[in-house]
Design an enzyme around this catalytic site. Structure first.
Site, short mmCIF file in Angstrom:
data_model
loop_
_atom_site.label_atom_id
_atom_site.label_comp_id
_atom_site.label_asym_id
_atom_site.label_seq_id
_atom_site.Cartn_x
_atom_site.Cartn_y
_atom_site.Cartn_z
N LYS A 1 47.65 -7.40 -59.98
CA LYS A 1 48.61 -6.56 -59.26
C LYS A 1 48.68 -5.15 -59.88
O LYS A 1 48.17 -4.93 -60.99
CB LYS A 1 49.98 -7.25 -59.25
CG LYS A 1 49.96 -8.62 -58.54
CD LYS A 1 49.70 -8.50 -57.08
CE LYS A 1 49.40 -9.72 -56.27
NZ LYS A 1 49.75 -11.05 -56.60
C1 LIG Z 1 50.23 -12.34 -55.92
C2 LIG Z 1 51.03 -12.70 -54.73
C3 LIG Z 1 52.03 -13.68 -54.75
C4 LIG Z 1 52.25 -14.61 -55.91
O1 LIG Z 1 52.40 -14.02 -57.12
P1 LIG Z 1 52.03 -14.82 -58.46
O2 LIG Z 1 52.59 -13.94 -59.51
O3 LIG Z 1 50.56 -14.96 -58.51
O4 LIG Z 1 52.74 -16.14 -58.40
C5 LIG Z 1 52.79 -13.88 -53.62
N1 LIG Z 1 52.58 -13.17 -52.51
C6 LIG Z 1 51.63 -12.23 -52.43
C7 LIG Z 1 51.47 -11.46 -51.17
C8 LIG Z 1 50.81 -11.97 -53.53
O5 LIG Z 1 49.86 -11.05 -53.43
#
Ligand SMILES: *Cc1c(COP(=O)(O)O)cnc(C)c1O
Length: 371
Positions: A184
């Site tokens: 992210k």
């Molecule tokens: C990454 C992501 C998640 C989940 O996040 P994690 O930290 O991996 O649990 C949920 N929704 C979207 C759209 C994502 O890109």
């Protein structure tokens, strides 16, 4: 001499952050503690002073938001089929029913024009997703939510650092969920944060986050709700604090690289580009759609041979076996299926050079024109 492999993303962790993480490791306190508190305070400042709780994932934040909103068996929650599957898995996890609504092909986000037709007497909430960091229209979204008395849990996992009409995502609205997974825009390795609306008691959120435990001043404790194990560590929070100092620079760099892609891509290749939004989106991903008829797996393999990593985000979730078992079928969401079949994620991360973009564009021309 061949160039090093260019992945589609890579985190940028600076030396100051590494020193801070080492300091936490030496401090004797490595799980949730002062660094988590400092991280939450810094996140709150970015979110207009709203209450923000740090979690160990952006999946945990979504699940606990649903629990805090009182959503469970018999309730319906509306979301998009074109997202990381976590968005819908959490709806099943709390025993509720996911109701999917096709995307708007122009934005690739949930088509707000179709949401109202999906609302029933059982609908309790909507989970919009800012795919690739492009914000869902918050004005329309909250008008629909108000008209039907729905809660909103913004899945802003991909839009940390983005804004809607100049206001940072997280500043406004109902629940806002962020992820700090390694891929992210801001990372803690694994982690997340939940921005709470004013009607939710932050202490209740803390209890859901850690086994439902409530501690009393005399040293005693009680457990009054079924909480889970969702707390962030101080090791992770120290990474997050270091990352926050670079957030504005990260976002600016991503926007500049995206703009460079728009300028450099050969317009005769037949690629369909995402919306050219260089002010609101945080450009979490740069995702053209391949020309119809291109074999994506061959494309990905050929780019890899040229030293360029290409991702696929995402196959539409209603086509996964688990969701077929819920009754979803191919053909139900044609726009999500079309984008899901043709989307590719090209390299875009803050440490990239303009010349890396040029290299990707040259490879695209060679690969797509030679087929
Ligand atoms: C990454 C992501 C998640 C989940 O996040 P994690 O930290 O991996 O649990 C949920 N929704 C979207 C759209 C994502 O890109």
């Amino acid at each position: 001499m061949s160039l090093p492999f260019l992945p589609f993303t890579r985190p940028s962790i600076d030396e100051d952050t590494i020193v801070e993480v080492a300091n936490v490791l030496r401090s004797g306190w490595i799980t949730s503690g002062p660094k988590v508190q400092a991280f939450e305070a810094a996140l709150s400042a970015l979110c207009g002073g709203r209450a923000v709780k740090a979690f160990n994932s952006g999946t945990g934040t979504l699940e606990i938001a649903l629990r805090l909103a009182g959503i469970g068996p018999g309730d319906e929650v509306i979301t998009t089929p074109l997202t990381w599957v976590a968005t819908a898995n959490v709806i099943l996890e709390v025993g509720a029913t996911p109701v999917l609504v096709d995307i708007d092909p122009a934005t690739r986000n949930i088509d707000l024009n179709r949401v109202e037709a999906a609302v029933t007497a059982r609908t309790k909430a909507i989970i919009p997703v800012d795919l690739a960091g492009l914000p869902v229209d918050r004005d329309r979204l909250y008008a629909i939510a108000a008209a039907h008395k729905l809660r909103v849990i913004e899945d802003a996992a991909q839009s940390f650092g983005a804004n809607w009409r100049g206001k940072a995502i997280g500043c406004c609205g109902d629940f806002v969920s962020f992820s700090f997974h390694a891929n992210k825009n801001l990372t803690t390795g694994e982690g997340g944060a939940l921005v709470l609306p004013a009607d939710i008691d932050p202490a209740l959120c803390e209890r859901y986050r850690l086994q439902g435990v409530r501690r009393f001043p005399d040293g005693g404790m009680d457990v009054d709700v079924l909480g889970g194990k969702f707390n962030l560590t101080d090791v992770a929070a120290a990474i997050g604090l270091g990352q926050l100092k670079q957030l504005a620079a990260f976002t600016a760099r991503r926007r500049a690289l995206a703009q460079h892609y728009f300028a450099q891509l050969n317009s005769t290749l037949g690629l369909e580009l995402p919306p050219a939004d260089f002010t609101q989106s945080n450009w979490h991903m740069f995702q053209p759609l391949l020309p119809k008829g291109t074999d994506r797996s061959v494309f990905v393999a050929t780019m890899k041979e040229r030293g360029i990593g290409v991702g696929v985000h995402y196959p539409p979730l209603h086509l996964f076996s688990l969701y077929r078992k819920q009754g979803f079928q191919p053909g139900q969401f044609p726009h999500a299926e079309d984008v899901g079949a043709r989307t590719v994620t090209l390299p875009l991360f803050p440490a990239m050079q303009d010349s890396d973009v040029d290299r990707v564009c040259a490879a695209l021309s060679a690969v797509l024109l030679s087929k």
